[in-house]
Design a protein around this motif. Structure first.
Motif, PDB file in Angstrom:
ATOM      1  N   GLY A  81      52.525   9.182   6.365  1.00  0.00           N
ATOM      2  CA  GLY A  81      53.582   8.728   7.848  1.00  0.00           C
ATOM      3  C   GLY A  81      54.441   9.128   6.157  1.00  0.00           C
ATOM      4  O   GLY A  81      53.882   8.542   4.897  1.00  0.00           O
ATOM      5  N   PRO A  82      55.512   8.709   6.347  1.00  0.00           N
ATOM      6  CA  PRO A  82      56.170   8.624   8.342  1.00  0.00           C
ATOM      7  C   PRO A  82      56.375  10.490   8.291  1.00  0.00           C
ATOM      8  O   PRO A  82      56.113  11.275   7.173  1.00  0.00           O
ATOM      9  CB  PRO A  82      57.989   8.201   8.002  1.00  0.00           C
ATOM     10  N   GLY A  83      56.663  10.379   9.785  1.00  0.00           N
ATOM     11  CA  GLY A  83      56.702  12.009  10.003  1.00  0.00           C
ATOM     12  C   GLY A  83      57.079  12.641  11.440  1.00  0.00           C
ATOM     13  O   GLY A  83      56.554  11.148  11.688  1.00  0.00           O
ATOM     14  N   LEU A  84      56.091  14.016  11.790  1.00  0.00           N
ATOM     15  CA  LEU A  84      56.054  13.766  13.164  1.00  0.00           C
ATOM     16  C   LEU A  84      54.388  13.117  13.741  1.00  0.00           C
ATOM     17  O   LEU A  84      53.494  13.406  12.771  1.00  0.00           O
ATOM     18  CB  LEU A  84      55.930  15.248  13.226  1.00  0.00           C
ATOM     19  N   VAL A  85      54.159  12.532  14.611  1.00  0.00           N
ATOM     20  CA  VAL A  85      52.859  11.963  14.644  1.00  0.00           C
ATOM     21  C   VAL A  85      51.854  12.677  14.914  1.00  0.00           C
ATOM     22  O   VAL A  85      51.221  13.067  14.312  1.00  0.00           O
ATOM     23  CB  VAL A  85      52.923  10.581  15.611  1.00  0.00           C
ATOM     24  N   GLY A  86      51.855  13.839  15.979  1.00  0.00           N
ATOM     25  CA  GLY A  86      50.988  14.328  16.096  1.00  0.00           C
ATOM     26  C   GLY A  86      50.789  15.406  14.962  1.00  0.00           C
ATOM     27  O   GLY A  86      49.683  15.787  15.138  1.00  0.00           O
TER      28      GLY A  86
END
Ligand code: KG4
Ligand code: ZN
Length: 334
Positions: A81-86
């Protein structure tokens, strides 16, 4: 120790192998820009699906390039992370699974720690402590770095990140997505005297940034002057001059406040030539040493994740067998 690093936090699939003795052994990057460009921004579900398609062939590619097999890998690092969860889950799931199959530890790495420490991939690496300017598509932060895992965020953006402001202004000028680099190229043809954009937040004390006003100023300039080729270039130039001047002023202030003698610049906007040149002039005047990663390690890449994973594993840190990612994750807690 040899560590495989996987970066899948957004729209780049990055894979690398870092060796604590010999440095970076191999790295590769696949960018999904073409997939997202027609939507004018990153589509999270398309990003996840494309990471799934690309990541295993890319891992095979770096193993072949480094003349290694899975048996030679001592640990697996992935962006947690952080980022787009998928998108994060693709790298985390595969990283955790490979580590389990190879019977080695896995470690989830903070994406921004990757950017912060990317200059250590270079022969001329900085020394702790230092001040870092982290300028990417999602973040604009000034960080006081005492050592690995010892980070104090002393300045942040109140609205858009620097890269986001570049991208939004580029979109307004019809330069596609992500347009930061295209805007920078166009700015080279611009007349610096024609428009003057405000320097946001420099008249107030403190180390925080605000970039959304620049984008609005660009919009009003387009409405008033149209969008012929020269006007586009002139607006690009005025926008870039204002963004760069603001970043340089805040770095100068942060150097005064912290008394640091080393400045590290990282993240995608760190690839900007005008910013690099302006910071160099400011640092030379003050006797401050300035470090950047090479341009390809300014933007998202697997090498920085493999590097941080290796340092953390050498310190005896690793994750457990569960698969966890954090879409939001304050840098100071990593
Ligand atoms: O660090 P990065 O690859 O991804 C994030 O973690 O966000 O940064 C991408 C950002 C984008 O906003 C892109 O437009 C910007 O970095 N960028 C640039 C340049 N190259 C990339 N902005 C200004 N000038 C450049 N040359
Ligand atoms: Zn990034």
């Amino acid at each position: 120790m040899r560590v495989l690093g996987l970066e899948t936090s957004c729209d780049e699939t990055g894979v690398a192998i870092y060796d604590s003795e010999s440095g970076l052994l191999a790295h590769t990057i696949y960018t999904q820009t073409d997939i997202h460009a027609k939507w004018g921004g990153v589509v999270p579900e398309l990003a996840s699906r494309d990471h799934v398609r690309k990541i295993i062939p890319l891992i095979e590619e770096v193993l072949v390039a480094a003349k290694l097999t899975g048996k030679d890998i001592d640990g697996v690092a992935f962006t947690k992370g952080p980022g787009l969860v998928g998108a994060l889950l693709v790298g985390a799931m595969l990283g955790r699974t490979l580590a389990f199959a190879w019977n080695v530890p896995a470690i989830g790495v903070h994406h921004l720690e990757g950017h912060l420490l990317a200059p250590f991939l270079e022969e001329q690496a900085p020394q702790f402590p230092f001040l870092a300017l982290l300028v990417s598509g999602g973040h604009t932060e000034l960080v006081n770095v005492a050592g690995i895992g010892d980070y104090q965020v002393i300045g942040d953006t109140l609205d858009d990140a620097a890269g986001e402001a570049f991208d939004k202004t580029a979109k307004l000028l019809g330069l596609g997505y992500p347009g930061g680099a295209a805007l920078a190229r166009l700015a080279e043809q611009g007349n610096p005297e024609r428009f003057h954009f405000p320097r946001p937040m420099v008249d107030r004390p403190g180390l925080d940034f605000s970039f959304s006003g620049l984008k609005t100023f660009a919009l009003h300039t387009v409405e008033a002057h149209g969008l012929d080729e020269q006007t586009k270039a002139d607006i690009a130039r005025a926008f870039q001059d204002a963004a760069v001047a603001t970043l340089v002023i805040k770095c100068k202030r942060a150097l005064d406040a912290t008394k640091q003698k080393t400045l590290v610049v990282a993240g995608g906007v760190g690839a900007n030539k005008a910013l690099r040149e302006a910071l160099k002039i400011m640092c030379d005047k003050r006797g401050v040493s300035l470090y950047f990663p090479r341009q390809e390690f300014c933007t998202d890449n697997g090498a920085m994740i493999a590097y941080v994973g290796c340092q953390r594993l050498l310190r005896g840190e690793h994750d457990d067998l569960s698969v966890n990612v954090c879409a939001r994750w304050p840098l100071e807690t990593c």
